[in-house]
Design a protein around this motif. Structure first.
Motif: not given
Length: 87
Positions: A22, A27, A29
């Protein structure tokens, strides 16, 4: 692209999908094989007293600069392990 070198010293089964990365915005990945560094970390068993070494490569946003590797052994139900990575 960001690669992380992993050295494992405990006895367990490596399942590559148990690893995530992250960024500073949370987010997540996904792992990629495109542009991977070698030697790649292989999935499989690690016997007691043995070590394994290899790279796991993740596709990340170019603008991201802080990363955290998360190991979540879903099959065995153990706790997540969080490792701060330096870019």
């Amino acid at each position: 692209m960001f690669s992380s070198r992993i050295i494992v010293k405990k006895v367990f089964i490596i399942i590559l999908s148990d690893f995530k990365v992250t960024d500073e915005n949370g987010y997540e990945s996904s792992m990629t094989t495109f542009g991977s560094k070698t030697p790649a970390l292989s999935a499989g068993d690690i016997d007691q007293g043995r070590k394994i070494r290899g790279w796991i490569t993740f596709q990340v946003e170019k603008s991201s600069n802080q990363f955290e590797l998360i190991y979540e052994p879903g099959f065995f139900g153990k706790k997540k392990i969080y490792i701060k990575l330096q870019n």
